[in-house]
Scaffold this motif. Sequence first.
Motif, PDB file in Angstrom:
ATOM      1  N   PRO A   5       0.694  -1.077  -0.040  1.00  0.00           N
ATOM      2  CA  PRO A   5      -0.082   0.099  -0.124  1.00  0.00           C
ATOM      3  C   PRO A   5       1.095   1.143   0.262  1.00  0.00           C
ATOM      4  O   PRO A   5       2.046   1.326   0.518  1.00  0.00           O
ATOM      5  CB  PRO A   5      -0.841  -0.051   1.009  1.00  0.00           C
ATOM      6  CG  PRO A   5      -0.792  -1.535   1.655  1.00  0.00           C
ATOM      7  CD  PRO A   5       0.699  -2.117   0.987  1.00  0.00           C
ATOM      8  N   ALA A   6       0.540   2.532  -0.671  1.00  0.00           N
ATOM      9  CA  ALA A   6       1.146   3.472  -0.851  1.00  0.00           C
ATOM     10  C   ALA A   6       1.399   4.195   0.627  1.00  0.00           C
ATOM     11  O   ALA A   6       2.233   4.603   0.910  1.00  0.00           O
ATOM     12  CB  ALA A   6       0.318   4.497  -1.844  1.00  0.00           C
ATOM     13  N   THR A   7       0.341   4.062   1.452  1.00  0.00           N
ATOM     14  CA  THR A   7       0.352   4.562   2.791  1.00  0.00           C
ATOM     15  C   THR A   7       1.653   4.122   3.523  1.00  0.00           C
ATOM     16  O   THR A   7       2.538   4.606   4.234  1.00  0.00           O
ATOM     17  CB  THR A   7      -0.969   4.243   3.524  1.00  0.00           C
ATOM     18  OG1 THR A   7      -1.965   4.994   2.760  1.00  0.00           O
ATOM     19  CG2 THR A   7      -0.923   5.090   4.980  1.00  0.00           C
ATOM     20  N   SER A   8       1.617   2.530   3.473  1.00  0.00           N
ATOM     21  CA  SER A   8       2.775   1.949   4.012  1.00  0.00           C
ATOM     22  C   SER A   8       4.023   2.421   3.656  1.00  0.00           C
ATOM     23  O   SER A   8       5.059   2.412   4.471  1.00  0.00           O
ATOM     24  CB  SER A   8       2.521   0.340   4.125  1.00  0.00           C
ATOM     25  OG  SER A   8       3.688  -0.334   4.522  1.00  0.00           O
ATOM     26  N   ARG A   9       4.144   2.276   2.090  1.00  0.00           N
ATOM     27  CA  ARG A   9       5.445   2.726   1.546  1.00  0.00           C
ATOM     28  C   ARG A   9       5.750   4.276   2.133  1.00  0.00           C
ATOM     29  O   ARG A   9       6.973   4.644   2.516  1.00  0.00           O
ATOM     30  CB  ARG A   9       5.395   2.748   0.170  1.00  0.00           C
ATOM     31  CG  ARG A   9       5.430   1.500  -0.422  1.00  0.00           C
ATOM     32  CD  ARG A   9       5.792   1.652  -2.124  1.00  0.00           C
ATOM     33  NE  ARG A   9       4.683   2.441  -2.736  1.00  0.00           N
ATOM     34  CZ  ARG A   9       3.516   2.008  -3.383  1.00  0.00           C
ATOM     35  NH1 ARG A   9       3.388   0.581  -3.172  1.00  0.00           N
ATOM     36  NH2 ARG A   9       3.139   2.684  -3.982  1.00  0.00           N
ATOM     37  N   GLY A  10       4.743   5.122   2.074  1.00  0.00           N
ATOM     38  CA  GLY A  10       5.092   6.419   2.636  1.00  0.00           C
ATOM     39  C   GLY A  10       5.512   6.489   4.105  1.00  0.00           C
ATOM     40  O   GLY A  10       6.415   7.186   4.452  1.00  0.00           O
ATOM     41  N   ARG A  11       4.960   5.687   4.933  1.00  0.00           N
ATOM     42  CA  ARG A  11       5.441   5.456   6.239  1.00  0.00           C
ATOM     43  C   ARG A  11       6.924   5.269   6.263  1.00  0.00           C
ATOM     44  O   ARG A  11       7.713   5.626   7.048  1.00  0.00           O
ATOM     45  CB  ARG A  11       4.477   4.880   7.191  1.00  0.00           C
ATOM     46  CG  ARG A  11       3.420   5.487   7.547  1.00  0.00           C
ATOM     47  CD  ARG A  11       2.262   4.280   8.228  1.00  0.00           C
ATOM     48  NE  ARG A  11       0.827   4.897   8.455  1.00  0.00           N
ATOM     49  CZ  ARG A  11      -0.156   4.343   9.037  1.00  0.00           C
ATOM     50  NH1 ARG A  11       0.077   3.150   9.541  1.00  0.00           N
ATOM     51  NH2 ARG A  11      -1.182   4.854   9.288  1.00  0.00           N
ATOM     52  N   SER A  12       7.172   4.160   5.473  1.00  0.00           N
ATOM     53  CA  SER A  12       8.490   3.522   5.704  1.00  0.00           C
ATOM     54  C   SER A  12       9.726   4.609   5.234  1.00  0.00           C
ATOM     55  O   SER A  12      10.686   4.789   5.815  1.00  0.00           O
ATOM     56  CB  SER A  12       8.461   2.446   4.786  1.00  0.00           C
ATOM     57  OG  SER A  12       7.724   1.237   5.056  1.00  0.00           O
TER      58      SER A  12
END
Length: 763
Positions: A5-12
Amino acid sequence: MTSVPATSRGRSVLVAVALLACVLVGVVCRVMNFPAVLPEDQRVVFYGHDSYYHMARTRHALEDFPVVPEFDPYLHFPEGGAPIWPPWFDLLSACLLKVSAADTLSVQETRAAFLPPLYGVLAILLLYPVARCLLESRGMALAACAALSVSGGSLFMTQIGALDHHAIMGLLVAGFLGVGAWTGRRLLNNQPVVGPAACWGAVTAVSILLWPGCLVFLAIQQCWIVSWMLIRGKDPGSLRELLKGPGLVAHLTAAVVLAVGCHDSYWAQNGQWTLSTLSWLHPTVAATLALIHGIAMRIADKFSSPWGPLGWTLGAFVLGSTLAGVAVPELRESVSESLQWVTKDEQFQASVRESRPLFLAGESLTRGLAAETLGWTFPVLPLALLGWMVRGFSTRRDPQSVLLLWTVLALGGLTVIQARFVDLFSVPAALGSAWVLGLLCQPFWNAAKRWKPAAAIPWLLAGLFLWCSRPCLVYFEGQYQRWRELRDETTPPPQFPVSVLSHWELSRTADWMRTHTPPAGDPSDLNAQPDYGVLAYWDIGHMIQYVAERPVVVNNFGDDLGGQHYQDSMRLHEVESEQEAVEILRKYRARYLVTKPPPSQTEQIAWRTVIQLHYYDGKFSENSATGQQLPALQRFRLLHESRPIEVGEAAAGLPQNAALYKVWELVEGATLKGRVAPRAAVLAKVRLKTGRGRTFQYQARSVADESGDYELVLPYSTEVRPETVSAMGPVQVRSQGKVAELSVSEADVLEGNVIQVPELSKR
C-alpha cells in the motif's frame, strides 16, 4: 504478487528519513569538537587519558597482528607490568584499522579517533529495531533514537577521539536488550528459546570481555528470570522452559565463553578474583548462576507441588552459592572487594572523577551532571519504571517491560552511585524517556489526526527532545569555541578551567619530551628493559607513556598494578624535603619529573617540594612580610614548561600565571666551593630563560662555617641549550657586597663535579 500500500510505503520512507536525521544529528554532535582532537600543528589529541593506552595497545596489535602484548616494560616502571584491561577492544580497533589499510602513524591515529563516533552511530541504528520490539511503536522508537543521538552520556563516550572501551558500551547494551527481547517474546509465545538464550548468554559474555563492569548484565538476566517465574505462576511447562532456556542455557553459554576468554590469560591471572578488572570472578559467577538453575530444574521436577517458583529459586540459590563458595573460597573475598569498588571505599577509586555519584558534587547535591549526561528528560524515568512495572506484572504479562524495568533499575542505580556507568544507562534512559513522552503526546497526536497539520507532530516531538537535551550540547559547543581560540599561540589564553586545557598542553609537553630528551629504549621492543623512567601524577601517565614514548612509574591504572608505586607517587607530592623526593625518584630510576598544579586546596602548601618546584621554580625565596624562607632545591632543573594559564581556585594563595605542566630533570648538580668571611651569607644567582621566553632568576643560599668555607649545589649550567632552559649569562656568587662570576658546564651539572669559586671582589 502482492502490492505494498502507498500509505505503508510512505510511512517507511518517513521512518527512514527520520532515522537518517537522527544519525546525522548524532554524527554532527560527536565530531563537533574536532579542532580539539585534530589540530593542524600537532598529532591527534585523544579525548581522555585512557584513550592513549588503548591506542598504544592497538598500535602494538597492528605491528604483531593479531597479538595484543601481554607485558609492557614501559608500564609500572622499572618492573614493568601487565595491562589490567582485556585485549578485545584494542584487538577490535586493530582489526578495523587493518581493514581500512591504516599504515602510517598519523593515519592510524586519525582513523582511530573516528571509531568512537562509528560505535555511537551503530548504537543509534541498532536501537531502532530494538525499540520497535520493546516499545511497539515507530514514533517511540524514533524518539528513542533521537534521544540517544544527543544523549550526553553517549556523546561523552562516543565523541571523536574518545578511544575507550566505554565507547562501545551503548552498542552492547542495545544488543543485550534486543536479544533479551527476542528471547522473552519467544518465551511468551511458547516457542523454543534455547537458541535465543544461547545468543543472549554470548552477547553478555562478549560485553564482559570488552568491559568487566558488564557483569551487571548477568544480574539483570537473573532478576528478569525470577520476575518472570512469579508472573507465569504455576505453569510447570513454562517454568521448566524458562529454567532450561534463559536460566540455564544463557548463563552456561556466558560461563563457557568467559572461561575460554580467561583461560591462560594474563589479565585474568593478574586480577585473580576482582570486579574492577576481568578475572576468574566473572566466569565463576556465570557458572554459579547456571548451577543454580540446574538445581532449580531438579527441584521443580521433584517438588513441584509443595514449592512455588520463588521457593525453587531461593532454595537453589542457597544450595548453589554454598557449593560454589566451598569449591572456590576466593569467591567469598571477592564479594567484599567488589562492594568496596562499587562504593569507592579505597583511596584510588575515591580520587577518580568518573567514580563520583551522579547527583553529588563534593558534598553538595546537584542535578547538573545528570542534566549534562541525560538531558532534562531524566525526571520522567520514574514514570517509565512505574509504567513498565504495571505492564510487566499486570494481566498483559509483558516480558519486554520486565526486562526494561530491571535494566533501568540496575544500570540507573549503578549510575547514581558511580557516573562511569552513564554510558550503559544512556540506552535504557533514552527508551524510558521516549516511552513516557510518547504516551504524554499520544492524546495530542490522536486529536491532530483530524487536521492536515498532523504531519508536523513528529517534527515538534523532535524539537522537544532536542530542547530537553540542550544541556548535553552546551559542553561541546563551548569545547569547540575554546579550542578554536587556543589554536592561536600569540593571543593570551582564555580563562578556562584546567581540565579544558590539560589535554592540549600535556600533549605538547609530552611531545617535547619525546624530541628533546634521550630515548629510554625502543618502545616497539617489549622485551627490552628501558634505561630510565618518568614520575608524574598518576592521572597523566598514559599520555606521557604514549606520546613521549617514555616509561612511567605510575599511570592511570592507579594502584591496580601495585599499591607501592601509587603510594610513593602520592607521597612525592606531600614531602617537604628535597632529599625525600630525590630518594623516591632514585628508588624507581626516574630521571624526569613532571609537575602540575595541585589537585585540591589541601595540597596548597608552599613548602612542599613539588609545589615549590612548580610555582617558585625551586629557587631560594624569602617573604619580606612574614620572614618565611624557602630553601633552594638543588637537584632539580627545569627543562620545559607549558604556556602560563590562569588556574583559578586550584591555585588560591599561590603565584598566578604558572605553567600548566613543567618538566624537571634530576641531576647531581655542580658543587660550588669557596671561602668568604666566617658565618657570612652566600648567594649564587643565574639568570635563565625558558623555551617559551619567560625569564627568571634561580638563586641558592648558603652560610659559611666558622672557617669561612661554604658549599652550594647548582642544578643549571651556563651553556646555551636551544629550546630548553638556558642561562643568560655567567653564574654570580655574592657575599657582603662582593661578587665572583664563573661558568658551569653540562658535565659539571650531570656528573656532580666540584668547582672552586674564585675569590670574591668588589665591583
